[in-house]
Design an enzyme around this catalytic site. Structure first.
Site, short mmCIF file in Angstrom:
data_model
loop_
_atom_site.label_atom_id
_atom_site.label_comp_id
_atom_site.label_asym_id
_atom_site.label_seq_id
_atom_site.Cartn_x
_atom_site.Cartn_y
_atom_site.Cartn_z
N CYS A 115 0.81 -1.22 0.00
CA CYS A 115 0.00 0.00 0.00
C CYS A 115 0.84 1.27 0.00
O CYS A 115 0.36 2.34 -0.37
CB CYS A 115 -0.95 0.01 1.20
SG CYS A 115 -2.13 -1.36 1.20
N HIS A 252 -3.17 7.48 2.01
CA HIS A 252 -3.58 6.17 1.53
C HIS A 252 -4.99 5.91 2.04
O HIS A 252 -5.28 6.10 3.22
CB HIS A 252 -2.61 5.10 2.05
CG HIS A 252 -3.10 3.70 1.88
ND1 HIS A 252 -3.60 3.24 0.68
CD2 HIS A 252 -3.15 2.66 2.76
CE1 HIS A 252 -3.95 1.97 0.83
NE2 HIS A 252 -3.69 1.60 2.07
N ASN A 282 -10.08 0.27 -0.44
CA ASN A 282 -8.62 0.29 -0.36
C ASN A 282 -8.06 -0.29 -1.65
O ASN A 282 -8.14 -1.49 -1.88
CB ASN A 282 -8.16 -0.52 0.85
CG ASN A 282 -6.65 -0.52 1.03
OD1 ASN A 282 -5.90 -0.13 0.14
ND2 ASN A 282 -6.20 -1.00 2.18
#
Length: 325
Positions: A115, A252, A282
């Site tokens: 990520c 993020h 996500n």
């Protein structure tokens, strides 16, 4: 003193056509729309179509960025692509995007920091521009996390989506101060002791399979809030800035609660935070460039704005970049 800065010329993004609302999970798991929204802030996400690959998504985002910049593939010196869900073990997804764009010069490679991948890719591209190795670099985050989900694990499969975002960086002269446009500072970190908190239980040299994602969510949450606040402060200090100088936080997009907690630690009102997690879920390395491109397309950024990006992912790996728009 004259220095080279990496300035964002344009952004681009692509989301697969298929939109999956929380109700899709309600019909398959012991969960509910309310449970998912309250714990994550996610209402819907996009899943790639059958046969639609990570390179397909990355190519669409890259072309969008080129179109917005009024450039062609021949104007690029390099492509740096962040992903944890490549089409193949090799070659790099970046080379597939390079071929798809018709780019026959320069170089292309992938970065894998889960990520945090886009932050790592952005910092690497900035380093190449500042060193003179490249003058114009396409930086992409592209993921198809729907391909590595355990659909019986309600704690993870509801979180992730697919998508791609891209930015084009170009070398520009600055005077070396925080008033320059472009990337002002970055901070990268990793600590392999925390591997078991977030990983995929497969791989070429271990199981010979792609595997599925495993996560200890509560522990990741605790590490995320602490480490994201720290890396943000470090990067701002390196740039000669303070939290009060931030015009926009583009984090993020993992979980709305993590984002809110991090903003509070920086004393930032949520009005200064770009939030796309509700609509995208996500998307791992794609989440920051997707959020940047979304906010850019909406006209939310003004020339001269200070933008802070930050992310944490498997490894654990985390970092941040601060730039002036």
């Amino acid at each position: 003193m004259s220095v080279i800065r990496s300035v964002i010329l344009a952004t681009g993004h692509y989301l697969p056509e298929r939109v999956v609302d929380n109700s899709w999970f309600e019909a398959r798991l012991d969960t509910s729309d309310q449970w998912i929204r309250e714990r994550t802030g996610i209402a819907r996400r996009h899943f790639a179509a059958e046969g639609e690959t990570t390179s397909d998504l990355g190519l669409r985002a890259a072309q969008d960025a080129l179109d917005r910049a009024g450039l062609t593939a021949g104007d690029l010196d390099a492509i740096v692509l962040a992903t944890s869900t490549p089409d193949l073990t090799f070659p790099a997804v970046a080379t597939m995007v390079q071929q798809g764009l018709g780019m026959t010069r320069g170089f292309a490679f992938d970065v894998q920091a889960v990520c945090a991948g886009f932050v790592f890719a952005l910092a690497n591209a900035d380093g190449m521009i500042r060193s003179g190795q490249a003058k114009r670099v396409m930086v992409i985050g592209a993921e198809t996390f729907s391909r590595i989900m355990d659909w019986s694990d309600r704690s993870t499969c509801v979180l992730f989506g697919d998508g791609a975002g891209a930015v084009i960086l170009e070398a520009a002269e600055g005077d070396g101060s925080a008033k320059d446009r472009g990337i002002l500072a970055s901070d990268l970190n990793s600590d392999g002791r925390y591997r078991e908190l977030l990983y995929v239980d497969g791989g070429v040299s271990s199981t010979g399979t792609a595997g599925v994602l495993r996560m200890q969510g509560n522990l990741v949450f605790r590490h995320a809030v602490e480490k994201l606040a720290k890396t943000a402060t470090t990067t701002l200090d390196r740039a000669g800035l303070a939290p009060g100088d931030i015009d926009w936080l583009v984090p993020h997009q993992a979980n709305a609660r993590i984002i809110t907690s991090t903003a509070q630690k920086l004393d930032l009102p949520m009005e200064k935070v770009v939030l796309t997690v509700e609509d995208h879920g996500n998307t791992s390395a794609a989440s920051i460039p997707l959020a940047l491109a979304t906010a850019d397309a909406e006209g939310r950024f003004e020339r001269g704005d200070i933008i802070l990006t930050e992310a944490i992912g498997g490894g654990l790996s985390w970092g941040s970049v601060v730039l002036r728009w």
